[in-house]
Design a protein around this motif. Structure first.
Motif, mmCIF file in Angstrom:
data_model
loop_
_atom_site.group_PDB
_atom_site.id
_atom_site.type_symbol
_atom_site.label_atom_id
_atom_site.label_comp_id
_atom_site.label_asym_id
_atom_site.label_seq_id
_atom_site.Cartn_x
_atom_site.Cartn_y
_atom_site.Cartn_z
ATOM 1 N N ILE A 195 -14.737 -23.721 -24.038
ATOM 2 C CA ILE A 195 -15.942 -24.662 -24.205
ATOM 3 C C ILE A 195 -15.614 -25.297 -25.642
ATOM 4 O O ILE A 195 -15.554 -24.589 -26.352
ATOM 5 N N VAL A 196 -14.958 -26.518 -25.492
ATOM 6 C CA VAL A 196 -14.577 -27.039 -26.846
ATOM 7 C C VAL A 196 -15.858 -27.465 -27.670
ATOM 8 O O VAL A 196 -15.768 -27.599 -28.628
ATOM 9 N N ASN A 197 -17.068 -27.943 -27.098
ATOM 10 C CA ASN A 197 -18.215 -28.247 -27.882
ATOM 11 C C ASN A 197 -19.177 -28.403 -26.788
ATOM 12 O O ASN A 197 -19.099 -28.276 -25.530
ATOM 13 N N MET A 198 -20.308 -28.089 -27.339
ATOM 14 C CA MET A 198 -21.693 -28.075 -26.442
ATOM 15 C C MET A 198 -22.840 -28.670 -27.597
ATOM 16 O O MET A 198 -22.646 -28.308 -28.803
ATOM 17 N N TRP A 199 -23.727 -29.355 -26.899
ATOM 18 C CA TRP A 199 -24.671 -30.114 -27.868
ATOM 19 C C TRP A 199 -25.999 -30.301 -26.946
ATOM 20 O O TRP A 199 -25.859 -29.930 -25.655
ATOM 21 N N PHE A 200 -27.052 -30.453 -27.522
ATOM 22 C CA PHE A 200 -28.183 -30.962 -26.711
ATOM 23 C C PHE A 200 -28.645 -32.002 -26.918
ATOM 24 O O PHE A 200 -28.592 -32.658 -28.290
ATOM 25 N N ASN A 201 -29.511 -32.756 -25.914
ATOM 26 C CA ASN A 201 -30.176 -34.025 -26.160
ATOM 27 C C ASN A 201 -31.630 -33.789 -25.555
ATOM 28 O O ASN A 201 -31.808 -33.161 -24.545
ATOM 29 N N ILE A 202 -32.653 -34.169 -26.521
ATOM 30 C CA ILE A 202 -33.974 -34.296 -26.124
ATOM 31 C C ILE A 202 -34.330 -35.889 -25.855
ATOM 32 O O ILE A 202 -34.084 -36.630 -26.781
ATOM 33 N N ILE A 227 -28.574 -29.564 -22.305
ATOM 34 C CA ILE A 227 -27.563 -28.994 -23.070
ATOM 35 C C ILE A 227 -26.088 -29.569 -22.386
ATOM 36 O O ILE A 227 -25.764 -29.317 -21.199
ATOM 37 N N SER A 228 -25.369 -30.420 -23.184
ATOM 38 C CA SER A 228 -24.092 -31.025 -22.628
ATOM 39 C C SER A 228 -22.775 -30.254 -23.206
ATOM 40 O O SER A 228 -23.000 -29.625 -24.314
ATOM 41 N N PHE A 229 -21.966 -30.097 -22.191
ATOM 42 C CA PHE A 229 -20.678 -29.509 -22.965
ATOM 43 C C PHE A 229 -19.311 -30.007 -22.177
ATOM 44 O O PHE A 229 -19.308 -30.761 -21.296
ATOM 45 N N ASN A 230 -18.249 -30.049 -22.912
ATOM 46 C CA ASN A 230 -16.974 -30.179 -22.736
ATOM 47 C C ASN A 230 -16.046 -28.904 -22.523
ATOM 48 O O ASN A 230 -16.166 -28.112 -23.575
ATOM 49 N N VAL A 231 -15.350 -28.756 -21.549
ATOM 50 C CA VAL A 231 -14.522 -27.839 -21.481
ATOM 51 C C VAL A 231 -12.961 -28.134 -21.016
ATOM 52 O O VAL A 231 -12.667 -29.225 -20.440
#
Length: 140
Positions: free
Chosen positions: A37-44, A133-137
């Motif tokens: 998992i190279v990055n993970m972030w959240f959006n509201i 919660i979004s993520f890139n793998v």
């Protein structure tokens, strides 16, 4: 740091499991250890918010985990070849010839797709909050 602390460590394991299953369905011969998992972030998001069509770079797979949604929240996937004019639209769209496809966002659901797939979210018209919660793998 957070990925070692529950509930984030549980979420990390679930994300890797879903990406692994999807990658295997696509024909990749990998193990769970081959995924990062190279990055993970959240959006509201709230009333009036939306996301423009976009894709994710520097990864092989992208995805989301829906923490909180309203009944109207949707995600739209856009066929990339329709956007660049390389496909003539058919006279009668069906499951095999769509220019876009829309899914309802469901709480506690993980969605995974190829990184290059354009996606967006329509403007939220109702009151309420969507937390994602979004993520890139990446395959190592």
């Amino acid at each position: 740091v957070l990925k070692n602390i529950p509930p984030f460590s549980i979420l990390e394991n679930e994300i890797k499991k879903h990406v692994f299953n999807y990658a295997n369905e696509l024909g990749y011969d990998i193990s769970g250890d081959d995924l990062d998992i190279v990055n993970m972030w959240f959006n509201i998001s709230g009333k009036g918010d939306f996301n423009f069509p976009h894709a994710h770079n520097n990864c092989d797979f992208a995805g989301v985990f829906y923490v909180k949604v309203t009944p109207e929240n949707k995600i739209v996937f856009i066929h990339p070849q329709y956007m660049n004019g390389q496909i003539i639209p058919p006279d009668n769209f069906n499951l095999f010839s769509y220019d876009s496809i829309t899914y309802t966002c469901k709480k506690s659901t993980i969605m995974v797709w190829r990184n290059y797939l354009l996606h967006s979210t329509p403007r939220q018209m109702d009151e309420g909050e969507k937390i994602v919660i979004s993520f890139n793998v990446k395959i190592k």
